[in-house]
Every structure is written in structure tokens, then in C-alpha cells.
Design a protein around this motif. Sequence first.
Motif, PDB file in Angstrom:
ATOM      1  N   PHE A   1       0.837  -1.202   0.000  1.00 48.63           N
ATOM      2  CA  PHE A   1       0.000   0.000   0.000  1.00 48.63           C
ATOM      3  C   PHE A   1       0.874   1.255   0.000  1.00 48.63           C
ATOM      4  O   PHE A   1       0.613   2.206  -0.740  1.00 48.63           O
ATOM      5  CB  PHE A   1      -0.942   0.002   1.206  1.00 48.63           C
ATOM      6  CG  PHE A   1      -1.926   1.143   1.203  1.00 48.63           C
ATOM      7  CD1 PHE A   1      -3.017   1.131   0.352  1.00 48.63           C
ATOM      8  CD2 PHE A   1      -1.753   2.230   2.044  1.00 48.63           C
ATOM      9  CE1 PHE A   1      -3.926   2.179   0.324  1.00 48.63           C
ATOM     10  CE2 PHE A   1      -2.650   3.287   2.036  1.00 48.63           C
ATOM     11  CZ  PHE A   1      -3.738   3.259   1.178  1.00 48.63           C
ATOM     12  N   ALA A   2       1.934   1.233   0.828  1.00 49.22           N
ATOM     13  CA  ALA A   2       2.838   2.381   0.895  1.00 49.22           C
ATOM     14  C   ALA A   2       3.614   2.549  -0.408  1.00 49.22           C
ATOM     15  O   ALA A   2       3.793   3.665  -0.896  1.00 49.22           O
ATOM     16  CB  ALA A   2       3.802   2.229   2.074  1.00 49.22           C
ATOM     17  N   VAL A   3       4.065   1.436  -0.985  1.00 48.96           N
ATOM     18  CA  VAL A   3       4.875   1.495  -2.207  1.00 48.96           C
ATOM     19  C   VAL A   3       4.019   1.894  -3.412  1.00 48.96           C
ATOM     20  O   VAL A   3       4.401   2.764  -4.198  1.00 48.96           O
ATOM     21  CB  VAL A   3       5.566   0.142  -2.479  1.00 48.96           C
ATOM     22  CG1 VAL A   3       6.264   0.141  -3.826  1.00 48.96           C
ATOM     23  CG2 VAL A   3       6.568  -0.165  -1.380  1.00 48.96           C
TER      24      VAL A   3
ATOM     25  N   ASN B   1       0.316 -15.649   1.340  1.00 47.59           N
ATOM     26  CA  ASN B   1       0.056 -14.423   2.087  1.00 47.59           C
ATOM     27  C   ASN B   1       0.299 -13.187   1.224  1.00 47.59           C
ATOM     28  O   ASN B   1      -0.438 -12.204   1.314  1.00 47.59           O
ATOM     29  CB  ASN B   1       0.944 -14.371   3.342  1.00 47.59           C
ATOM     30  CG  ASN B   1       0.626 -15.504   4.299  1.00 47.59           C
ATOM     31  OD1 ASN B   1      -0.529 -15.839   4.519  1.00 47.59           O
ATOM     32  ND2 ASN B   1       1.648 -16.117   4.851  1.00 47.59           N
ATOM     33  N   ILE B   2       1.309 -13.254   0.360  1.00 48.05           N
ATOM     34  CA  ILE B   2       1.611 -12.113  -0.520  1.00 48.05           C
ATOM     35  C   ILE B   2       0.529 -11.973  -1.593  1.00 48.05           C
ATOM     36  O   ILE B   2       0.134 -10.850  -1.930  1.00 48.05           O
ATOM     37  CB  ILE B   2       3.009 -12.263  -1.152  1.00 48.05           C
ATOM     38  CG1 ILE B   2       4.074 -12.348  -0.050  1.00 48.05           C
ATOM     39  CG2 ILE B   2       3.313 -11.095  -2.072  1.00 48.05           C
ATOM     40  CD1 ILE B   2       5.448 -12.757  -0.537  1.00 48.05           C
ATOM     41  N   VAL B   3       0.044 -13.096  -2.124  1.00 50.11           N
ATOM     42  CA  VAL B   3      -1.035 -13.047  -3.128  1.00 50.11           C
ATOM     43  C   VAL B   3      -2.276 -12.388  -2.533  1.00 50.11           C
ATOM     44  O   VAL B   3      -2.924 -11.547  -3.176  1.00 50.11           O
ATOM     45  CB  VAL B   3      -1.365 -14.461  -3.669  1.00 50.11           C
ATOM     46  CG1 VAL B   3      -2.644 -14.450  -4.482  1.00 50.11           C
ATOM     47  CG2 VAL B   3      -0.211 -14.997  -4.505  1.00 50.11           C
ATOM     48  N   ILE B   4      -2.597 -12.741  -1.287  1.00 49.46           N
ATOM     49  CA  ILE B   4      -3.755 -12.121  -0.618  1.00 49.46           C
ATOM     50  C   ILE B   4      -3.512 -10.632  -0.421  1.00 49.46           C
ATOM     51  O   ILE B   4      -4.415  -9.808  -0.621  1.00 49.46           O
ATOM     52  CB  ILE B   4      -4.062 -12.834   0.723  1.00 49.46           C
ATOM     53  CG1 ILE B   4      -4.529 -14.269   0.453  1.00 49.46           C
ATOM     54  CG2 ILE B   4      -5.112 -12.069   1.523  1.00 49.46           C
ATOM     55  CD1 ILE B   4      -4.624 -15.151   1.674  1.00 49.46           C
ATOM     56  N   ALA B   5      -2.272 -10.258  -0.058  1.00 46.04           N
ATOM     57  CA  ALA B   5      -1.920  -8.837   0.108  1.00 46.04           C
ATOM     58  C   ALA B   5      -2.059  -8.089  -1.220  1.00 46.04           C
ATOM     59  O   ALA B   5      -2.549  -6.955  -1.246  1.00 46.04           O
ATOM     60  CB  ALA B   5      -0.501  -8.711   0.656  1.00 46.04           C
ATOM     61  N   ILE B   6      -1.639  -8.728  -2.313  1.00 48.66           N
ATOM     62  CA  ILE B   6      -1.794  -8.119  -3.648  1.00 48.66           C
ATOM     63  C   ILE B   6      -3.280  -7.926  -3.949  1.00 48.66           C
ATOM     64  O   ILE B   6      -3.700  -6.856  -4.408  1.00 48.66           O
ATOM     65  CB  ILE B   6      -1.128  -8.989  -4.741  1.00 48.66           C
ATOM     66  CG1 ILE B   6       0.398  -8.971  -4.595  1.00 48.66           C
ATOM     67  CG2 ILE B   6      -1.536  -8.525  -6.148  1.00 48.66           C
ATOM     68  CD1 ILE B   6       1.118  -9.990  -5.470  1.00 48.66           C
TER      69      ILE B   6
END
Length: 194
Positions: A16-18, A135-140
Amino acid sequence: MELNFKHILTASMVLFAVIDIIGNIPIIIDLRRKTGHIQSGKATIIAGVILTVFLFIGQSMLSLIGITVNQFAIAGSFVLFFLALEMILGITLFKEDEENAMSDASVFPIAFPLVAGPGSLTSILSLRAEFDALNIVIAILINMIIMYIVLKASAKIERLLGQNGIRILRKVFGVILLAIAVKIFTTGIQKIFE
């Protein structure tokens, strides 16, 4: 693969920050004025696909050219560092080619490189070194949902926050991004010398 809500939250916040979709609202509004409209769904799907594909094949691509994830992360930390300086100081270091701005702003520059750009791709690989891919896929996915909502409601958000509100948000996310850049750099250096 196991779900870890702390990892999902951390990865979501980093992305989100990036991606800084809130901070990019002025750019999005300007592009909407130039092109007439932005296809929110198309931009979101393309950005999500680029990020997800890079999550799984990015490391292999780097190995093919003889670069480790840690080296890529360190190089990427410099990109994040300069992006953060842009946000905090209100300067422009990276110039975008505006030649094709009138064609389809949904794909270029919104989906790539605004959302799925060097900063987010570097972050994806850095997160991949620390967290499980699921976990990264869900974050994406979480970030793509936020992106879709922001693209759809960018004009309303601009009226709600005003120019000063957007400037403040941009500076706050700039400081967060700067801290993330330092963390990625120090972690990458430590792993190289281990």
C-alpha cells in the motif's frame, strides 16, 4: 503454504505504501482529464496480474541473468528511497514519457509503471524472501481492491480530502516508504554478508 494474518497485514501495508494509490490521486485525476476516462477494472486486473506473475517467476528471471534476490532488493531499495524523497520533498526525480499518455492510460501509466512499477516489483521479491507466497497473493488482492475503489472514486476522494489533505497523505506515506527502503537495504546487506 499457510495463512498468517500478521504477514498478510504487513505485506499489505508495504505494498500500500509502495503503490501509493492515494498519493497518486492527483496523477490519476490529471490522466482522466487528458484521456476522458480510465477503465478502473482493466487497470486493476493488469496491475494484479503483473504483480502476481512477478511474485512467482521474478526470482527465476533474476537467476537467469545472474542476480540474487538480495542484490535486486538492495538495488530496489535505492528506487524506493528516491520515490520516498519525491513524496516527502515534493520534487520530481523520475520523468515519465508522456508521448503515449493519450492512448490508454488504464494500462500505461496506471497499471504499469504507476502501480506495478520498480518499487512494487522490488517489494514483491523482498516480501517473497520473508513471507509465504499465499500471504503475498492475498496482500496483492487486498491492494488491487483498494486500487479499484480509489480509481472509481478518485474525483470524490479529491473533493473530500482537498489538495492539502492529499499533500499530507503523500508526505506521511513518503516517510513510511523511506523507512521501508532502509529496512530492505539493511536486510539485503546483512543477507549478502552472511
